[in-house]
Each structure stands twice: as C-alpha cells, then as structure tokens.
Motif scaffolding. Sequence first.
Motif, PDB file in Angstrom:
ATOM      1  N   ALA A  19      -0.139  11.121  59.447  1.00 41.73           N
ATOM      2  CA  ALA A  19       0.114  12.616  59.772  1.00 41.73           C
ATOM      3  C   ALA A  19       1.542  12.547  60.578  1.00 41.73           C
ATOM      4  CB  ALA A  19      -0.759  13.190  60.704  1.00 41.73           C
ATOM      5  N   LEU A  20       1.933  11.425  61.224  1.00 40.76           N
ATOM      6  CA  LEU A  20       3.082  11.430  62.162  1.00 40.76           C
ATOM      7  C   LEU A  20       4.439  10.719  61.373  1.00 40.76           C
ATOM      8  CD1 LEU A  20       1.758  10.617  65.530  1.00 40.76           C
ATOM      9  CD2 LEU A  20       2.616  12.757  64.763  1.00 40.76           C
ATOM     10  N   TYR A 328       7.991  21.283  60.174  1.00 38.90           N
ATOM     11  CA  TYR A 328       7.424  22.336  61.008  1.00 38.90           C
ATOM     12  C   TYR A 328       5.986  22.662  60.422  1.00 38.90           C
ATOM     13  CZ  TYR A 328       6.579  27.361  62.596  1.00 38.90           C
ATOM     14  OH  TYR A 328       6.100  28.295  63.054  1.00 38.90           O
ATOM     15  N   GLY A 329       5.987  22.663  59.115  1.00 40.39           N
ATOM     16  CA  GLY A 329       4.602  22.891  58.386  1.00 40.39           C
ATOM     17  C   GLY A 329       3.743  21.761  58.677  1.00 40.39           C
ATOM     18  N   ARG A 330       4.265  20.680  58.231  1.00 38.00           N
ATOM     19  CA  ARG A 330       3.345  19.707  58.761  1.00 38.00           C
ATOM     20  C   ARG A 330       2.737  19.386  60.314  1.00 38.00           C
ATOM     21  NH1 ARG A 330       6.238  14.336  59.568  1.00 38.00           N
ATOM     22  NH2 ARG A 330       6.618  15.348  61.479  1.00 38.00           N
ATOM     23  N   ASN A 331       3.533  19.794  61.206  1.00 40.51           N
ATOM     24  CA  ASN A 331       3.104  19.592  62.552  1.00 40.51           C
ATOM     25  C   ASN A 331       2.288  20.883  62.834  1.00 40.51           C
ATOM     26  OD1 ASN A 331       4.256  17.213  63.721  1.00 40.51           O
ATOM     27  ND2 ASN A 331       5.998  18.251  63.240  1.00 40.51           N
ATOM     28  N   LEU A 332       2.751  22.160  62.361  1.00 36.87           N
ATOM     29  CA  LEU A 332       1.870  22.991  62.587  1.00 36.87           C
ATOM     30  C   LEU A 332       0.603  23.027  62.039  1.00 36.87           C
ATOM     31  CD1 LEU A 332       2.452  26.224  63.792  1.00 36.87           C
ATOM     32  CD2 LEU A 332       2.446  26.837  61.469  1.00 36.87           C
ATOM     33  N   GLY A 333       0.380  22.618  60.692  1.00 39.07           N
ATOM     34  CA  GLY A 333      -0.807  22.266  60.167  1.00 39.07           C
ATOM     35  C   GLY A 333      -1.625  21.509  60.738  1.00 39.07           C
ATOM     36  N   ILE A 334      -1.282  20.498  61.335  1.00 38.31           N
ATOM     37  CA  ILE A 334      -2.088  19.548  61.936  1.00 38.31           C
ATOM     38  C   ILE A 334      -2.628  20.258  63.413  1.00 38.31           C
ATOM     39  CG2 ILE A 334      -2.256  17.126  63.487  1.00 38.31           C
ATOM     40  CD1 ILE A 334      -0.086  16.256  61.386  1.00 38.31           C
ATOM     41  N   ALA A 335      -1.723  20.893  64.127  1.00 35.11           N
ATOM     42  CA  ALA A 335      -2.189  21.617  65.127  1.00 35.11           C
ATOM     43  C   ALA A 335      -3.070  22.597  64.912  1.00 35.11           C
ATOM     44  CB  ALA A 335      -1.142  22.388  65.771  1.00 35.11           C
ATOM     45  N   ARG A 403      -4.942  19.687  73.658  1.00 35.66           N
ATOM     46  CA  ARG A 403      -3.723  19.206  74.286  1.00 35.66           C
ATOM     47  C   ARG A 403      -3.104  18.478  73.077  1.00 35.66           C
ATOM     48  NH1 ARG A 403      -6.446  16.915  78.874  1.00 35.66           N
ATOM     49  NH2 ARG A 403      -5.668  14.909  78.474  1.00 35.66           N
ATOM     50  N   LEU A 404      -3.657  17.640  72.285  1.00 38.02           N
ATOM     51  CA  LEU A 404      -2.844  16.887  71.451  1.00 38.02           C
ATOM     52  C   LEU A 404      -2.618  18.100  70.240  1.00 38.02           C
ATOM     53  CD1 LEU A 404      -2.233  14.395  69.616  1.00 38.02           C
ATOM     54  CD2 LEU A 404      -4.655  14.644  68.738  1.00 38.02           C
ATOM     55  N   ALA A 405      -3.412  18.967  69.959  1.00 35.86           N
ATOM     56  CA  ALA A 405      -2.882  20.223  69.258  1.00 35.86           C
ATOM     57  C   ALA A 405      -1.631  20.629  69.672  1.00 35.86           C
ATOM     58  CB  ALA A 405      -4.080  21.315  68.957  1.00 35.86           C
ATOM     59  N   GLN A 406      -1.461  21.072  71.131  1.00 37.69           N
ATOM     60  CA  GLN A 406      -0.413  21.629  71.673  1.00 37.69           C
ATOM     61  C   GLN A 406       0.720  20.703  71.377  1.00 37.69           C
ATOM     62  OE1 GLN A 406      -0.254  24.728  73.659  1.00 37.69           O
ATOM     63  NE2 GLN A 406       1.920  24.431  73.033  1.00 37.69           N
ATOM     64  N   SER A 407       0.863  19.482  71.633  1.00 36.51           N
ATOM     65  CA  SER A 407       1.905  18.657  71.424  1.00 36.51           C
ATOM     66  C   SER A 407       2.419  18.811  69.712  1.00 36.51           C
ATOM     67  CB  SER A 407       1.569  16.961  71.740  1.00 36.51           C
ATOM     68  OG  SER A 407       0.546  16.494  70.797  1.00 36.51           O
ATOM     69  N   TYR A 408       1.398  18.802  68.891  1.00 36.56           N
ATOM     70  CA  TYR A 408       2.015  19.031  67.583  1.00 36.56           C
ATOM     71  C   TYR A 408       2.617  20.227  67.553  1.00 36.56           C
ATOM     72  CZ  TYR A 408      -0.211  14.919  65.401  1.00 36.56           C
ATOM     73  OH  TYR A 408      -0.426  13.585  65.106  1.00 36.56           O
ATOM     74  N   ALA A 409       2.029  21.588  68.045  1.00 38.66           N
ATOM     75  CA  ALA A 409       2.548  22.826  68.152  1.00 38.66           C
ATOM     76  C   ALA A 409       3.959  22.769  68.705  1.00 38.66           C
ATOM     77  CB  ALA A 409       1.998  23.842  68.758  1.00 38.66           C
TER      78      ALA A 409
END
Length: 440
Positions: A19-20, A328-335, A403-409
């Motif tokens: 993912a990262l 953007y899409g990758r990080n938003l999707g994981i969040a 919080r992890l989701a927020q970091s990806y967002a």
Amino acid sequence: MRSALHRAFVFSRKHSGLALHARPRPQQSFPIVPDQQRLETQRLEPHALVAPELSHLRGSLLGLLGSAHPGLSEIARYYFLQPSQQLRSLIVLLFSHATNGLGRHWREKAWAAQNEADTGLSEELDRPLRLPDVLNNWHPSMPNDTASFASVFHLRPPGLHQPPPLPPSSVHGIPHLVSPPRLLPVQLRLAQIVEMIHIASVLHDDVLDATTPAPTHEHDGFGNKLSILAGDFLLGRASAALSRLGESEVVELVAGVISNLAEGEMLRVQAGQRGQPGPPRTLTDAWDVYLQKTYLKTASLMAKSARAAVVLGGCREGEVWKDVAYAYGRNLGIAYQLVEDTLDYEAGGKNLVPGLVTGPALFAGEEHPDLQPLIHRNLADEGDIDRAVDFVSRSGGIERTRRLAQSYADAAREVLQLLPDSDPKIALDALAECVISRKW
C-alpha cells in the motif's frame, strides 16, 4: 507529502506492504495551497460540483449495457438505481476537471473530441454495447449472409468524404487548466466503466461462501449463481466499453484493476478457509497481508481510474499529473477502507466473518497478546469473532485505525498541492475529509 506518508508509516508500525510503495516523484509543481483554502473546502460539496454529470452517467448506464437476459438486466437495474454516492466516478470526474489542459497532448485530445462530434463519429461511443456487425446470433453456426460478404468487392469512389483537418500542433509552455472547464466524452465514459466494475465487484462479494453464516446484504433475492453471472456480465460490458476509448495505457490500467480485484478476493477467501497456505504467523505478517488486500480490493480501482482519467486528458509519460492522480486515489482508497473496517466493530461485529483480520483487531492484538492466536488463525474457531470484538472494545484499536485512516487522507490531500488552484482541486481536498467523517 513526506510528512503525511511518514505518519501513516509510523501508525501502521511499518506494516505497509504494497500500500505505501511507489510514492510519486514530482517533476514540476505549483505553489502550496494557502491555509485559507481549508475554509473554502468546508463550503464546497464535492458532489455538487459535478452533479449534472453524475446524474447523466447513472441515468444512461442501463441504456449503454444494451440487451441482455432479463435476469441479468433485473440485477443490473437493481444495483444501478440504488442510492449511491458514486465515489469512484466522482474521483474520475473531479480529476478530469482538475487536470484537463495540463497535459502536453490536451489540444490534440480536445481537437479529436470536437472533430468526432462534428462528423458524428462520437455517436459510436454512446451506442449500446451490442452492435449489429458483431456476431451475437443465438445459433452457434455461422450464417451465410453476413454483411461482410455483401460488400467484399465494393470499392468506394474517391472524393465522397473530406479528410478531417490536421490536429493542432502542441505548443509547449506553462501548463494551465482549460477555460471554461471541459470534460471529454471518453472521460465521461471512463466514469461509467468504473461504476460498472465497482458494481460487478459488489455482486461478486455478495456471493456467500462456506464461512458466511448469514446473508451479508438485505436484498438476498438473486442467489449466488445469478450474482456471479451478473458480475461477469458487467465486467464483459465494461471491457467492451473500454475498448472504445482508444488509449492503450488506459486499457492496461483498467484491466489491471480487474486483476487486482481477483487477487484481493483470493487473499480474503484463502484466509477464511482452513488448510489454505499463508495464515499470518506474526502481527507484522498480518499487517502486510491486510494492507495488500486493502490496496487490491479497494484502493486500486480509485488510484488507477484517477490516473486513467488524466491520461485520457492528454497527459503523457514524464508528466507529474498522472502520479498525482494515482497517489491521491491510492491513499484515499486505503483511508476509505480503514474507516469501513472500524464500522464493523462499532456495530458490534454483526457483519464480521472468519477471514483476514482488519485494522482494529490488529491494533488490539498489540495491546492484548491473548488476541494474537485468534488473529493468527483468522478468527476461524467458534467464538473467535465474539472474543475479538470484546478485545477491540477494551483497546484503542478503533481510534488508532481511524488515526491511521486520517494519515492516509492527509497524504492524499498533500499530494494535491502539486495541482494548480481550482474548484475541482478544492472538491478533491474536501472529499478526503468526507471519506473520514462519512458526511456525504
């Protein structure tokens, strides 16, 4: 960008897997968005900016699918007419608006679209996906009177059709957004294709496997076989529509999404079956598999469709806009998926089934070692799910996952700084917050 990605990396305790990786390397940039734009973000509702396009796309989808078996049509209609935020289509449309005009080949793309509209060639893009010159006859034997036989020796007299004008030559300079804003027909069609693929994946996910004790969706009226067939039907129709876009890179991107969905589902299915290889031996292994599945099943479609939209707008190799869209899409999707996984535990685990353990339980496993054996066997034994829900409720698993989701967002929002200022950019920024808050 680095700070947000670093926070995500720390929160997940370096269990990032697929993912990262592949963080974009920008080659050109625009000034950082001023802080005042956060106030503008709160006032701009992402869906409102492209509401007419979203309404048109959803209304014309059934017509695009063409004729099919009544049972397949019924299932497609059920899903396409359900209330939906069309998140994936929304990302495609907003990124198209946010980047059209920036790519080196935008002028050629816009010229081609206008020329096709003037000559009537663009009508083919909107025809139902069953054309008269494609062999769709019910009988398997080849007919003796196909249209191709009738005109084999017909020669077209010269001069009946004027050749189209030459496309404009590209002028290299400072990239700027097209004004007034404009979407290309192929980008609108891509948004529909993305919706078709998403619905197909939902249909396949609705199929009840041996580990599922009860129906996971309220409708439960179509049955497993019809759900599989309808999903396959939609993927076939999406592939036919994809072939009309005329862009090989986009075909590869979207085909890769379909493969990713299958790979992610295999990870989920194997985790829910006894005797299958690959159960996580440590929490580190469990995090790696979980985030890999999250990318394949959720983030891949958002990331690659956003990148495909930018490619259709004339962006080519070496231009940063493609990487911005993908990141953007990758990080938003994981969040998005991380938040989804917290909702299962907040609801008391009523939708949980044996299989890959998600973020809240993985974080809880760090605080409660007694939960780790359950994680390692993917909650497969009787009573494991109830015990996992209890452990999560007595831990910070839900809050840490959020919080992890927020970091990806935040990482998704930071990469937008590379785009020029515009309303679509503000809407994409606001969308990242909507994904976290679920305030649609």
